[in-house]
Design an enzyme around this catalytic site. Sequence first.
Site, PDB file in Angstrom:
ATOM      1  N   CYS A   1      41.788  40.265  50.837  1.00 57.38           N
ATOM      2  CA  CYS A   1      41.130  39.128  50.097  1.00 57.38           C
ATOM      3  C   CYS A   1      41.876  38.743  48.747  1.00 57.38           C
ATOM      4  O   CYS A   1      41.659  37.654  48.544  1.00 57.38           O
ATOM      5  CB  CYS A   1      39.899  39.635  49.520  1.00 57.38           C
ATOM      6  SG  CYS A   1      39.701  41.309  49.067  1.00 57.38           S
TER       7      CYS A   1
ATOM      8  N   HIS B   1      36.579  36.204  44.320  1.00 56.84           N
ATOM      9  CA  HIS B   1      38.145  36.716  43.442  1.00 56.84           C
ATOM     10  C   HIS B   1      38.629  35.572  42.751  1.00 56.84           C
ATOM     11  O   HIS B   1      38.457  34.436  43.367  1.00 56.84           O
ATOM     12  CB  HIS B   1      38.911  37.321  44.480  1.00 56.84           C
ATOM     13  CG  HIS B   1      38.672  38.678  45.077  1.00 56.84           C
ATOM     14  ND1 HIS B   1      37.708  39.358  44.804  1.00 56.84           N
ATOM     15  CD2 HIS B   1      39.515  39.489  45.854  1.00 56.84           C
ATOM     16  CE1 HIS B   1      37.652  40.610  45.313  1.00 56.84           C
ATOM     17  NE2 HIS B   1      38.855  40.581  45.919  1.00 56.84           N
TER      18      HIS B   1
END
Lengths: 369, 369
Positions: free
Chosen positions: B144, B268
């Site tokens: 990710c 994120h």
Amino acid sequence: MNPAGGLPRGGTGRAGRPTLAVVGATGVVGTVLLGLLSERADVWGEIRLVASERSAGRKLTVRGEQVEVLALAEDVFDGADVALFAVPGEVAAHWAPAAVSRGAVAVDGSAAFRMDPDVPLVVPEVNARAARVRPRGIVAGPCCTTLTMIVALGALHAEWCLEELSVASYQAVSASGRCGVDTLREQLAAVAGTEAGTQPGDLRRTVGDTGPYPAPIALNVVPFAGSFAGDGWTTEELAVRGESRKVLGLPRLRVSATCVRVPVVTTHSAAVRARFENEVTAEKAHEILAGAPGVVVCDDPAAGEFPTPADAVGTDPAWVGRIRRSLDDPQGLEFFVCGDNLRKGAALNTVQIGELIAAELREGRPRLP
Amino acid sequence: MNPAGGLPRGGTGRAGRPTLAVVGATGVVGTVLLGLLSERADVWGEIRLVASERSAGRKLTVRGEQVEVLALAEDVFDGADVALFAVPGEVAAHWAPAAVSRGAVAVDGSAAFRMDPDVPLVVPEVNARAARVRPRGIVAGPCCTTLTMIVALGALHAEWCLEELSVASYQAVSASGRCGVDTLREQLAAVAGTEAGTQPGDLRRTVGDTGPYPAPIALNVVPFAGSFAGDGWTTEELAVRGESRKVLGLPRLRVSATCVRVPVVTTHSAAVRARFENEVTAEKAHEILAGAPGVVVCDDPAAGEFPTPADAVGTDPAWVGRIRRSLDDPQGLEFFVCGDNLRKGAALNTVQIGELIAAELREGRPRLP
């Protein structure tokens, strides 16, 4: 109490010691500053506490004594040897020169004078001697973000010669003053027990007022600190660049910085990549930093040891960990550093500069009782 | 329901379309994955939902239909054309080859195969064609953190040729699965209304159990993600380096990364400094990124516009802002990017790769009803 003229120069045992004025004594940084003055080896005679008109008359404790707060006015500086400023830049811009005009050396933690070529920018562990040359009678300290990393960088630079610096910050809300802390606490109360932060827009709806920040700060990170400075940069990012160059004496140092606010109350962190003129090793970096004043090495990631704000808050040094040599560059070193933005990032650096001046006054112009 | 053998290949209108198995359908990423399969243009015939034994028999909704969850076993892959894996690496390591042995193409979002030279590592916006060459029958997607920035970087690289990359991450807790989210929520409840985070050690005392993290995550940032990989590095940081090199086809790309967990639920962020072989401008970067699939430019800092997790959560693209040319390097570009770690950072990339394979199957081996 009239602070001007014939005030006593401190009580028994303090005779002959320099008189200190603390301007901004009631603020977030001022409060930490009084704590430091109470904890540290006492070099001061009288300590005068100064704040805005509306705080005048309050009593604050410093060195275990109750001291009445004086309203900011020119005559509070009469007879003061050193004046520490923990106030916004626009206040310091006027009052630091006023203090100098009444005979004090002004030490300013704000942005007002940092880049003035006639004002030294001082971090005592790195460039203490610079404080001695102060054409305007003013000594400045860098911003909290620069201060987070500059003590460690200074020690490494002394060994290897810094040539390039890349920084991403993780900045705490107390650097925005009480309103920053209050905003985070209020937003945390609003999101606690909710599912906020999982759907588009739900966090903005849940937290409501974003206070001093342009976006929610609870459960979020905000890549914007300071104000907009043009060409895509913020004042805070330009400050990190300009101040690092000035403190290290490297006017052409290549610096890139991204400053990001995070939901931490107190203690700034920075992910730093530094490139030096010489090859580095992690082992030697450990050795240098372990011996550097103002630095604590906390670096055993295999054992779960690295610095976090939760560990560094309330302490004086820069906590350095995650030290490693760049995998693709033998001259590159990477590390993570945490430092209390109210202590070394503000009040402590100001107090340390004040103590440098006090020592200089003791050496150069002894005052007898 | 016995999934093996003579299952119908989907209902009316889905005849001839490929059969899909989703392994890990009940997890955090699996849940998002089913949502994406329900929202996106439907290319699938039958969709089988697979999870561990203890979830078997549960019914989940996908494409508006209730589907019973099957227990993971080899025969669930019989007749499946594509199997998407949203499971931990150790599960994928065994079961992706098992799916291939039963005739499916396996698409794995875990770390198990990412650096296997016989497994392509695919980000459809960047290197879709790589998915066609898969000696082991497996296609992997990056972690990710890589996915947060790689779509924007790929577009910039196509114009200017990337030569160096420096990344500091701000990683959300949902990438650690439900226990990460639960830990943050519990710690937030514990600190809400307290003064925690202002004194040494008070945060650790207030939050108690730190769950999957080596330090408190509420009111803190933790410079450690993944596990310790030696020489001071974490597996997550080495993944960012190795995966960026592999996806971009730049095996000698210089990469430095510091991966930091922050108290954000989902999405994120990364502060990126990229150096290219050619000179860059912020204006041209805007133009490139505005035209890049999978990227949204959100960049008017003077007007308070820049990406934050609160804005990007629940959306598909990478949100890029704070775009600026390095002040001391005309080949350097800096930006801040946010991406939903459960969508593009995990489920969406896996689904997109699955759709690539589905399109290839339609082209290359047409299936008639």
